[in-house]
Write a protein that holds these residues in place. Structure first.
Motif, PDB file in Angstrom:
ATOM      1  N   THR A   1     -13.723 -11.676  -7.045  1.00  0.00           N
ATOM      2  CA  THR A   1     -13.836 -11.228  -7.974  1.00  0.00           C
ATOM      3  C   THR A   1     -12.198 -10.125  -7.468  1.00  0.00           C
ATOM      4  N   ARG A   2     -11.528  -9.255  -8.977  1.00  0.00           N
ATOM      5  CA  ARG A   2     -10.075  -8.715  -7.522  1.00  0.00           C
ATOM      6  C   ARG A   2     -10.659  -7.481  -6.552  1.00  0.00           C
ATOM      7  N   GLY A   3     -12.020  -6.977  -7.059  1.00  0.00           N
ATOM      8  CA  GLY A   3     -12.707  -6.026  -6.364  1.00  0.00           C
ATOM      9  C   GLY A   3     -13.166  -6.090  -4.816  1.00  0.00           C
ATOM     10  N   GLU A   4     -13.985  -7.185  -4.842  1.00  0.00           N
ATOM     11  CA  GLU A   4     -14.106  -7.929  -3.893  1.00  0.00           C
ATOM     12  C   GLU A   4     -12.486  -8.020  -2.394  1.00  0.00           C
ATOM     13  N   LEU A   5     -11.896  -8.628  -3.655  1.00  0.00           N
ATOM     14  CA  LEU A   5     -10.752  -9.404  -3.061  1.00  0.00           C
ATOM     15  C   LEU A   5     -10.148  -8.330  -1.725  1.00  0.00           C
ATOM     16  N   SER A   6      -9.263  -7.112  -3.254  1.00  0.00           N
ATOM     17  CA  SER A   6      -8.621  -5.802  -2.196  1.00  0.00           C
ATOM     18  C   SER A   6      -9.777  -4.832  -1.129  1.00  0.00           C
ATOM     19  N   VAL A   7     -10.625  -5.595  -1.048  1.00  0.00           N
ATOM     20  CA  VAL A   7     -11.185  -5.207   0.502  1.00  0.00           C
ATOM     21  C   VAL A   7     -10.334  -5.568   1.465  1.00  0.00           C
ATOM     22  N   TYR A   8      -9.825  -6.889   1.845  1.00  0.00           N
ATOM     23  CA  TYR A   8      -9.163  -7.701   2.777  1.00  0.00           C
ATOM     24  C   TYR A   8      -8.422  -7.217   2.713  1.00  0.00           C
ATOM     25  N   TYR A   9      -7.359  -5.859   1.816  1.00  0.00           N
ATOM     26  CA  TYR A   9      -5.927  -5.568   2.464  1.00  0.00           C
ATOM     27  C   TYR A   9      -6.689  -4.296   3.772  1.00  0.00           C
ATOM     28  N   ARG A  10      -7.958  -3.634   3.665  1.00  0.00           N
ATOM     29  CA  ARG A  10      -7.843  -2.877   4.686  1.00  0.00           C
ATOM     30  C   ARG A  10      -8.762  -4.421   5.791  1.00  0.00           C
ATOM     31  N   SER A  11      -8.471  -4.849   5.875  1.00  0.00           N
ATOM     32  CA  SER A  11      -9.539  -5.953   7.141  1.00  0.00           C
ATOM     33  C   SER A  11      -8.297  -5.475   8.296  1.00  0.00           C
ATOM     34  N   PRO A  12      -9.376  -5.688   8.958  1.00  0.00           N
ATOM     35  CA  PRO A  12      -8.484  -5.323  10.412  1.00  0.00           C
ATOM     36  C   PRO A  12      -8.171  -6.882  10.930  1.00  0.00           C
ATOM     37  N   ASP A  13      -8.368  -7.629  10.261  1.00  0.00           N
ATOM     38  CA  ASP A  13      -7.250  -9.246  10.952  1.00  0.00           C
ATOM     39  C   ASP A  13      -5.496  -9.246   9.899  1.00  0.00           C
ATOM     40  N   PRO A  14      -5.125  -9.364  10.306  1.00  0.00           N
ATOM     41  CA  PRO A  14      -3.743  -9.394  10.145  1.00  0.00           C
ATOM     42  C   PRO A  14      -3.219 -10.615   8.701  1.00  0.00           C
ATOM     43  N   ASP A  15      -3.805 -11.484   9.182  1.00  0.00           N
ATOM     44  CA  ASP A  15      -3.504 -12.603   8.665  1.00  0.00           C
ATOM     45  C   ASP A  15      -4.478 -12.515   7.023  1.00  0.00           C
ATOM     46  N   LEU A  16      -5.511 -12.267   7.207  1.00  0.00           N
ATOM     47  CA  LEU A  16      -6.615 -12.216   6.258  1.00  0.00           C
ATOM     48  C   LEU A  16      -6.108 -10.995   5.239  1.00  0.00           C
ATOM     49  N   ARG A  17      -5.125 -10.164   5.708  1.00  0.00           N
ATOM     50  CA  ARG A  17      -4.844  -8.924   4.955  1.00  0.00           C
ATOM     51  C   ARG A  17      -3.419  -9.691   3.939  1.00  0.00           C
ATOM     52  N   LYS A  18      -2.376 -11.048   4.597  1.00  0.00           N
ATOM     53  CA  LYS A  18      -1.737 -10.856   3.833  1.00  0.00           C
ATOM     54  C   LYS A  18      -2.408 -12.246   3.748  1.00  0.00           C
ATOM     55  N   ALA A  19      -2.756 -13.267   3.786  1.00  0.00           N
ATOM     56  CA  ALA A  19      -3.674 -14.208   2.057  1.00  0.00           C
ATOM     57  C   ALA A  19      -4.277 -13.559   1.330  1.00  0.00           C
ATOM     58  N   ALA A  20      -4.474 -12.219   1.515  1.00  0.00           N
ATOM     59  CA  ALA A  20      -5.427 -11.666   0.118  1.00  0.00           C
ATOM     60  C   ALA A  20      -3.958 -10.939  -0.786  1.00  0.00           C
ATOM     61  N   TYR A  21      -3.416 -10.732  -0.014  1.00  0.00           N
ATOM     62  CA  TYR A  21      -1.849 -10.337  -0.989  1.00  0.00           C
ATOM     63  C   TYR A  21      -1.428 -11.093  -2.015  1.00  0.00           C
ATOM     64  N   GLN A  22      -1.181 -12.421  -0.430  1.00  0.00           N
ATOM     65  CA  GLN A  22      -0.844 -13.924  -1.708  1.00  0.00           C
ATOM     66  C   GLN A  22      -1.938 -14.541  -2.920  1.00  0.00           C
ATOM     67  N   GLU A  23      -3.423 -14.465  -2.157  1.00  0.00           N
ATOM     68  CA  GLU A  23      -3.500 -15.029  -2.984  1.00  0.00           C
ATOM     69  C   GLU A  23      -3.953 -14.313  -4.637  1.00  0.00           C
ATOM     70  N   LEU A  24      -3.545 -12.659  -4.169  1.00  0.00           N
ATOM     71  CA  LEU A  24      -3.769 -12.004  -5.642  1.00  0.00           C
ATOM     72  C   LEU A  24      -2.383 -12.297  -6.428  1.00  0.00           C
ATOM     73  N   TYR A  25      -1.626 -12.605  -6.015  1.00  0.00           N
ATOM     74  CA  TYR A  25       0.483 -12.553  -6.005  1.00  0.00           C
ATOM     75  C   TYR A  25      -0.260 -14.271  -6.993  1.00  0.00           C
ATOM     76  N   ARG A  26      -0.912 -14.793  -6.038  1.00  0.00           N
ATOM     77  CA  ARG A  26      -0.534 -16.100  -6.568  1.00  0.00           C
ATOM     78  C   ARG A  26      -1.247 -16.816  -8.469  1.00  0.00           C
ATOM     79  N   VAL A  27      -2.435 -16.086  -8.203  1.00  0.00           N
ATOM     80  CA  VAL A  27      -3.585 -15.866  -9.086  1.00  0.00           C
ATOM     81  C   VAL A  27      -2.594 -15.157 -10.392  1.00  0.00           C
ATOM     82  N   TYR A  28      -2.290 -14.275 -10.129  1.00  0.00           N
ATOM     83  CA  TYR A  28      -1.796 -13.692 -11.298  1.00  0.00           C
ATOM     84  C   TYR A  28       0.217 -13.966 -11.784  1.00  0.00           C
ATOM     85  N   GLY A  29       0.365 -14.479 -10.632  1.00  0.00           N
ATOM     86  CA  GLY A  29       1.461 -14.813 -10.780  1.00  0.00           C
ATOM     87  C   GLY A  29       1.732 -15.931 -11.609  1.00  0.00           C
ATOM     88  N   LYS A  30       1.291 -17.150 -11.361  1.00  0.00           N
ATOM     89  CA  LYS A  30       0.870 -18.014 -12.660  1.00  0.00           C
ATOM     90  C   LYS A  30       0.765 -17.095 -13.862  1.00  0.00           C
TER      91      LYS A  30
END
Ligand SMILES: [Zn+2]
Length: 592
Positions: A190-219
């Motif tokens: 869910t979006r709530g679960e996804l947003s936890v990854y903005y605070r992930s220690p892994d920089p790739d995961l942070r980036k992937a989480a934001y990109q996924e958010l905007y991939r879905v909203y982008g459509k």
């Protein structure tokens, strides 16, 4: 002694057993009777009405509102616990319709009240007791009120017009599912679960989480952007063109009863102090070992530790920190838990984010949050429980004057959060905790103050641009410029964020709401400093602010507590506090 607190779904039994229950049908019948009682007082409404008669009418009206809120809140809370439940969706539509109908059938009262000559109204106000501010606030709208038939048309058309637009936005976006690969496992979130990854220690995961958010909203950006255009156009045609407000934001300011110039001073102070956060992001880059952070990294944790707090531990920490400030603060939050009014589970279809819903003075508020163990989740929980405390401390007021108005609505919630942070600073023996908490406090200050002020600034721009016929792409471009102003060259801004604005529910639901967060948070920084300096004496003044609820104008409530929001130094004081926090952080040695 350790008590186990269980993460659970809330119980709505204090409202009704179910949507099709006889209790709810009975309540609807009673509501109809109460509406008729109000309709019957119409002939009495003349200039000759006495103070006593007015009080009697208000008491009956309050009874009606208490019952209406039970029925309507039940609809909202059922929808929030499962936005995909068809029965809840249908019922929510019905209660929104019901609210509009009740408003329409009883609005003659407020129209009569607003139309009274000033001297008559003043005489009546003098005898109105706790209802006085509610009545006074109604008259604020006097210059912007239309005729009764016009008001009725607006109310009825809104249900399937602007309100329907907002419901569509909610239904579309709450259905979104996000996928993310974490440790080789593809997860559906869910979006709530996804947003936890903005605070992930892994920089790739942070980036992937934001990109996924905007991939879905982008459509859906074209359609979500279009919904926003409708909302903004409707807001302007009603509030500026028909009612005569000077600007779209002025309508919100009046409903907050905060002068336009105070709000301008607030937003401008935030824009002028953006460099404080530039300094913070440069510091963060040094901790993360990079030349410059990316926008993806603004909430990055500075350590590799991924501390997680079991739910029960979180509750204990919150209660302890509240208790150290004031016993009542802890006891009142405990009511929410012991009455099973807290929904803390993570479930698909559940409304994202967190909120506290006050139904009336006779009911303990309901709190919704999706608790996932992160420090952030603990703070959110402390925040929402703070809201509940505010509501309960003010429950000696009427249903019309209990709720603090927007500018003061965050006074207890943010304060509760700060109590929790301070408690952790003082009690967690982990040497890294101090640093982590200060970083977290700054992250939050960004999210609550700067980010929200810039959202409000964007809303001002967007509403004006839409009037001039701006397309969705133009709005996205304006959003990019807003971000550039906000971040300067302190971080790398990627293009994904150009559509961030279509993913901000507040600007759809409640235009210009967001500055209230900045207002409330800066206010609390200043109040908290007084608490540190003044201890006990401060506590009674602070509790006075809380227990005033919504029974007076925010500026007057603050005046009584010695807080002058008209002075520019007041707002600057909040930023000085933040600068002090950054200085503390800069003194901590960065490990090689
Ligand atoms: Zn809040």
């Amino acid at each position: 002694m350790t008590e186990e607190y269980v993460q659970e779904k809330w119980s709505l039994d204090d409202l009704f057993p179910d949507i099709d229950s006889p209790e709810l049908q009975e309540a609807s019948k009673h509501l109809e009777e109460k509406v008729k009682v109000i309709e019957d007082v119409r002939p009495k409404l003349t200039e000759e009405l006495t103070q006593e008669e007015l009080l009697e009418i208000l008491a009956k009206y309050e009874e009606l509102i208490r019952l209406l809120r039970r029925i309507v809140s039940y609809g909202h809370l059922r929808f929030a616990e499962d936005t995909q439940d068809q029965a809840a969706q249908t019922y929510l539509g019905q209660v929104q319709q019901l609210t509009a109908e009740v408003d329409n059938r009883t609005m003659f009262f407020s129209l009569w009240w607003k139309a009274l000559e000033d001297d008559v109204a003043e005489d009546l106000l003098a005898g109105a007791g706790d209802y006085a501010y509610w009545l006074e606030a109604l008259r604020l709208q006097k210059p912007y009120t239309l005729t009764e038939p016009e008001e009725k048309v607006i109310n009825l058309k809104d249900v399937n017009g602007s309100q329907a637009m907002v419901n569509l936005y909610t239904a579309i976006t709450n259905r979104y599912a996000f996928t993310l690969e974490d440790n080789g496992e593809v997860k559906e979130l869910t979006r709530g679960e996804l947003s936890v990854y903005y605070r992930s220690p892994d920089p790739d995961l942070r980036k992937a989480a934001y990109q996924e958010l905007y991939r879905v909203y982008g459509k859906d950006t074209p359609i979500l952007g279009q919904i926003y255009q409708y909302r903004a156009r409707d807001w302007r045609s009603e509030l500026v063109d028909l009612r005569g407000f000077a600007s779209p934001i002025a309508a919100r300011n009046l409903s907050n009863n905060v002068p336009d110039e105070v709000v301008d001073a607030l937003i401008n102070a935030c824009k002028e102090n953006s460099s404080i956060f530039h300094r913070f992001y440069r510091l963060k880059a040094r901790w993360l070992g990079v030349d410059r952070i990316r926008r993806y990294d603004i909430y990055a944790p500075v350590t590799e530790t991924d501390k997680s707090y079991p739910f029960s531990e979180a509750i204990e920490m919150i209660l302890e920190s509240f208790n150290q400030f004031d016993e009542q603060f802890a006891d009142l939050s405990m009511k929410v838990l012991s009455e099973h009014h807290l929904d803390s589970e993570v479930r698909k279809g559940k409304r994202s984010g967190a909120f506290c819903a006050t139904v009336g003075p006779d009911l303990t508020p309901w709190v919704l949050t999706s608790y996932q163990g992160k420090p952030d989740n603990v703070a959110t929980l402390a925040h929402e429980l703070g809201h509940a405390v505010h509501s309960l401390v003010a429950n000696h007021h009427t249903a019309l004057t209990q709720d603090a108005s927007l500018p003061l609505a965050e006074t207890a919630s943010t304060f509760g959060e700060m109590l929790l942070v301070d408690h952790l600073l003082a009690t967690d023996p982990d040497p890294g905790v101090q640093r982590d908490l200060l970083f977290k406090q700054m992250d939050d200050a960004y999210a609550t103050v700067m980010r929200q002020a810039y959202f409000a600034d964007f809303e001002r721009t967007a509403h004006d641009m839409i009037k001039s016929g701006a397309a969705v792409d133009d709005l996205s471009q304006a959003y990019v410029e807003n971000l550039e102003d906000q971040f300067g060259d302190s971080l790398d801004l990627s293009d994904d964020f150009r559509i961030e604005w279509v993913a901000i529910p507040h600007i759809y639901h409640t235009p210009f709401y967001v500055y209230a967060y900045a207002f409330g948070q800066l206010l609390v920084y200043s109040l908290y400093r007084q608490y540190m300096e003044d201890g006990k004496r401060f506590k009674s003044r602070y509790m006075e602010i809380l227990s005033a609820g919504g029974s007076d104008a925010p500026v007057r409530i603050l005046d009584k507590a010695g807080v002058d929001v008209r002075s520019p130094e007041f707002w600057q004081g909040g930023f000085d506090f933040l600068e002090g926090q950054i200085e503390k952080l800069e003194e901590i040695e960065i490990p090689a």
